[in-house]
Design a protein around this motif. Structure first.
Motif, PDB file in Angstrom:
ATOM      1  N   ALA A   1      11.261 -24.804 117.881  1.00 23.79           N
ATOM      2  CA  ALA A   1      10.813 -24.012 116.626  1.00 23.79           C
ATOM      3  C   ALA A   1      11.202 -24.993 115.537  1.00 23.79           C
ATOM      4  O   ALA A   1      12.226 -25.483 115.442  1.00 23.79           O
ATOM      5  N   THR A   2      10.182 -24.734 114.630  1.00 19.95           N
ATOM      6  CA  THR A   2      10.318 -25.605 113.549  1.00 19.95           C
ATOM      7  C   THR A   2       9.969 -24.618 112.271  1.00 19.95           C
ATOM      8  O   THR A   2       9.051 -24.884 111.465  1.00 19.95           O
ATOM      9  N   GLY A   3      10.464 -23.687 112.130  1.00 21.22           N
ATOM     10  CA  GLY A   3      10.292 -22.510 111.248  1.00 21.22           C
ATOM     11  C   GLY A   3       9.922 -21.350 111.951  1.00 21.22           C
ATOM     12  O   GLY A   3       9.855 -21.127 113.215  1.00 21.22           O
ATOM     13  N   GLY A   4       9.575 -20.302 111.258  1.00 22.71           N
ATOM     14  CA  GLY A   4       9.146 -19.135 111.963  1.00 22.71           C
ATOM     15  C   GLY A   4       9.970 -18.094 112.117  1.00 22.71           C
ATOM     16  O   GLY A   4      11.366 -18.120 111.740  1.00 22.71           O
ATOM     17  N   LEU A   5       9.639 -16.982 112.689  1.00 17.33           N
ATOM     18  CA  LEU A   5      10.263 -15.889 112.998  1.00 17.33           C
ATOM     19  C   LEU A   5      10.083 -15.287 114.504  1.00 17.33           C
ATOM     20  O   LEU A   5       9.095 -15.194 114.971  1.00 17.33           O
ATOM     21  N   LEU A   6      11.457 -15.224 115.234  1.00 14.95           N
ATOM     22  CA  LEU A   6      11.521 -14.635 116.510  1.00 14.95           C
ATOM     23  C   LEU A   6      12.129 -13.204 116.337  1.00 14.95           C
ATOM     24  O   LEU A   6      13.507 -13.314 115.953  1.00 14.95           O
ATOM     25  N   ALA A   7      11.439 -11.772 116.670  1.00 12.52           N
ATOM     26  CA  ALA A   7      12.245 -10.531 116.230  1.00 12.52           C
ATOM     27  C   ALA A   7      11.705  -9.801 117.073  1.00 12.52           C
ATOM     28  O   ALA A   7      10.813  -9.889 117.767  1.00 12.52           O
ATOM     29  N   ALA A   8      12.133  -8.684 116.981  1.00  9.72           N
ATOM     30  CA  ALA A   8      11.923  -7.600 118.014  1.00  9.72           C
ATOM     31  C   ALA A   8      10.673  -6.956 117.128  1.00  9.72           C
ATOM     32  O   ALA A   8      10.768  -6.833 115.583  1.00  9.72           O
ATOM     33  N   ASP A   9       9.529  -6.357 117.888  1.00 12.15           N
ATOM     34  CA  ASP A   9       8.559  -5.784 117.300  1.00 12.15           C
ATOM     35  C   ASP A   9       9.035  -4.566 116.619  1.00 12.15           C
ATOM     36  O   ASP A   9       8.199  -4.401 115.705  1.00 12.15           O
ATOM     37  N   VAL A  10       9.871  -3.750 117.028  1.00 12.66           N
ATOM     38  CA  VAL A  10      10.441  -2.537 116.519  1.00 12.66           C
ATOM     39  C   VAL A  10      11.843  -2.765 116.247  1.00 12.66           C
ATOM     40  O   VAL A  10      12.465  -2.688 117.345  1.00 12.66           O
ATOM     41  N   PRO A  11      12.252  -2.905 115.074  1.00 16.14           N
ATOM     42  CA  PRO A  11      13.882  -3.089 115.003  1.00 16.14           C
ATOM     43  C   PRO A  11      14.707  -2.305 115.410  1.00 16.14           C
ATOM     44  O   PRO A  11      15.796  -2.888 116.201  1.00 16.14           O
ATOM     45  N   ALA A  12      14.429  -0.875 115.671  1.00 16.39           N
ATOM     46  CA  ALA A  12      15.326  -0.348 116.350  1.00 16.39           C
ATOM     47  C   ALA A  12      15.414  -0.419 118.044  1.00 16.39           C
ATOM     48  O   ALA A  12      16.313   0.079 118.677  1.00 16.39           O
TER      49      ALA A  12
ATOM     50  N   PRO B   1      16.046  -3.577 120.061  1.00 15.47           N
ATOM     51  CA  PRO B   1      16.393  -4.954 120.061  1.00 15.47           C
ATOM     52  C   PRO B   1      15.574  -5.904 121.450  1.00 15.47           C
ATOM     53  O   PRO B   1      15.350  -5.205 122.450  1.00 15.47           O
ATOM     54  N   MET B   2      15.481  -6.984 121.160  1.00 11.94           N
ATOM     55  CA  MET B   2      14.823  -8.096 122.040  1.00 11.94           C
ATOM     56  C   MET B   2      15.686  -8.590 122.952  1.00 11.94           C
ATOM     57  O   MET B   2      16.897  -8.852 122.645  1.00 11.94           O
ATOM     58  N   SER B   3      15.311  -9.131 124.037  1.00 13.22           N
ATOM     59  CA  SER B   3      15.868  -9.880 124.957  1.00 13.22           C
ATOM     60  C   SER B   3      15.488 -11.320 125.114  1.00 13.22           C
ATOM     61  O   SER B   3      14.465 -11.478 125.431  1.00 13.22           O
ATOM     62  N   VAL B   4      16.284 -12.250 124.978  1.00 15.53           N
ATOM     63  CA  VAL B   4      15.776 -13.715 124.884  1.00 15.53           C
ATOM     64  C   VAL B   4      16.839 -14.654 125.840  1.00 15.53           C
ATOM     65  O   VAL B   4      18.072 -14.316 125.536  1.00 15.53           O
ATOM     66  N   THR B   5      16.297 -15.277 126.785  1.00 16.21           N
ATOM     67  CA  THR B   5      17.042 -16.145 127.601  1.00 16.21           C
ATOM     68  C   THR B   5      16.456 -17.602 127.871  1.00 16.21           C
ATOM     69  O   THR B   5      15.454 -17.595 128.162  1.00 16.21           O
ATOM     70  N   VAL B   6      17.127 -18.446 127.344  1.00 21.23           N
ATOM     71  CA  VAL B   6      16.462 -19.853 127.691  1.00 21.23           C
ATOM     72  C   VAL B   6      17.254 -20.514 128.745  1.00 21.23           C
ATOM     73  O   VAL B   6      18.564 -20.820 128.771  1.00 21.23           O
ATOM     74  N   HIS B   7      16.501 -20.864 129.931  1.00 18.82           N
ATOM     75  CA  HIS B   7      17.144 -21.492 130.863  1.00 18.82           C
ATOM     76  C   HIS B   7      16.618 -22.967 130.707  1.00 18.82           C
ATOM     77  O   HIS B   7      17.088 -23.904 131.445  1.00 18.82           O
ATOM     78  N   GLY B   8      15.892 -23.462 129.958  1.00 17.98           N
ATOM     79  CA  GLY B   8      15.398 -24.926 129.746  1.00 17.98           C
ATOM     80  C   GLY B   8      16.115 -25.364 128.581  1.00 17.98           C
ATOM     81  O   GLY B   8      17.230 -25.095 128.437  1.00 17.98           O
ATOM     82  N   ALA B   9      15.119 -26.124 127.669  1.00 18.68           N
ATOM     83  CA  ALA B   9      15.703 -26.946 126.635  1.00 18.68           C
ATOM     84  C   ALA B   9      15.427 -25.838 125.357  1.00 18.68           C
ATOM     85  O   ALA B   9      14.377 -25.602 124.987  1.00 18.68           O
ATOM     86  N   LEU B  10      16.329 -26.032 124.309  1.00 20.75           N
ATOM     87  CA  LEU B  10      16.062 -25.304 123.102  1.00 20.75           C
ATOM     88  C   LEU B  10      16.091 -26.480 122.067  1.00 20.75           C
ATOM     89  O   LEU B  10      16.986 -27.034 121.862  1.00 20.75           O
ATOM     90  N   GLN B  11      15.141 -26.433 121.129  1.00 18.25           N
ATOM     91  CA  GLN B  11      15.140 -27.122 120.088  1.00 18.25           C
ATOM     92  C   GLN B  11      14.471 -26.687 118.817  1.00 18.25           C
ATOM     93  O   GLN B  11      13.408 -26.116 118.707  1.00 18.25           O
ATOM     94  N   ALA B  12      15.653 -26.186 117.880  1.00 14.61           N
ATOM     95  CA  ALA B  12      15.189 -25.059 116.767  1.00 14.61           C
ATOM     96  C   ALA B  12      15.809 -25.647 115.707  1.00 14.61           C
ATOM     97  O   ALA B  12      16.905 -25.994 115.371  1.00 14.61           O
ATOM     98  N   GLU B  13      14.885 -25.758 114.622  1.00  6.65           N
ATOM     99  CA  GLU B  13      15.271 -25.691 113.263  1.00  6.65           C
ATOM    100  C   GLU B  13      14.536 -24.741 112.476  1.00  6.65           C
ATOM    101  O   GLU B  13      13.163 -24.689 112.410  1.00  6.65           O
TER     102      GLU B  13
END
Length: 195
Positions: free
Chosen positions: A93-104, A106-118
């Motif tokens: 990620a180099t910007g942007g938004l990762l979010a729940a489609d409906v805020p009420a 919540p989303m589930s996110v699991t990274v088993h590989g590499a994460l490169q986020a800025e």
């Protein structure tokens, strides 16, 4: 359904599909507009899913298997089904938004590989938070925002399940949890220690 098989497809406009499948080295670029997947979104070995200014709504499970997921200046919105980034995969990620489609919901996110986020904003994770599993690796975490969790006992914005690590995350912001005024980050080691 949208099947990208070994080619590059750039999406624009507003479309809804039952399923997304990117395979055989294919590349789906969501450059503008909104693309909604009501079912499974699968990025299969050697392929790339890239959100570059548009909005991708994944309402079913999203699986990234030995592939790449890129988010830059766009929005990846998830339903209640999980985003699973497998081993041998990269979430960049180099910007942007990762979010729940409906805020009420919540989303589930699991990274088993590499994460490169800025400069990524993570909004409305479930109580487990944005999770980097024991097999995951944080290669880069800079200037990110973690916010919008419902809170409650044991809730956290980021979970890192590692035996040992050295993490530098400058300019990364964690919002306060509503039900736990002092907690926001939980790092789970093999001994189940929490810091």
């Amino acid at each position: 359904r949208a099947i990208i098989d070994g080619t590059t497809v750039t999406h624009s406009g507003t479309h809804t599909v039952a399923r997304i499948e990117v395979r055989n080295g294919g590349r789906l670029e969501v450059g503008s507009g909104t693309l909604t997947s009501d079912g499974l979104a699968a990025v299969l070995p050697g392929s790339t899913l890239s959100v570059q200014g548009g909005t991708l709504r994944c309402l079913g499970p999203t699986l990234v298997i030995a592939s790449t997921l890129n988010v830059s200046s766009g929005s990846l919105l998830l339903g209640t089904q999980p985003l699973w980034v497998g081993a041998s995969s990269t979430f960049t990620a180099t910007g942007g938004l990762l979010a729940a489609d409906v805020p009420a919901s919540p989303m589930s996110v699991t990274v088993h590989g590499a994460l490169q986020a800025e400069s990524l904003t993570v909004r409305n994770p479930n109580a487990a938070g944005f999770t980097v599993s024991r097999s995951g690796q944080i290669a880069h975490l800079r200037s990110c925002r973690f916010e919008g969790i419902a809170g409650g006992a044991g809730a956290r914005l980021l979970s890192i399940e590692q035996d040992a690590m050295c993490l530098s995350a400058p300019n990364t912001f964690f919002a306060r949890l509503p039900a736990a005024p002092t907690g926001f980050l939980r790092i789970a080691f093999s001994s189940s220690a929490t810091i």
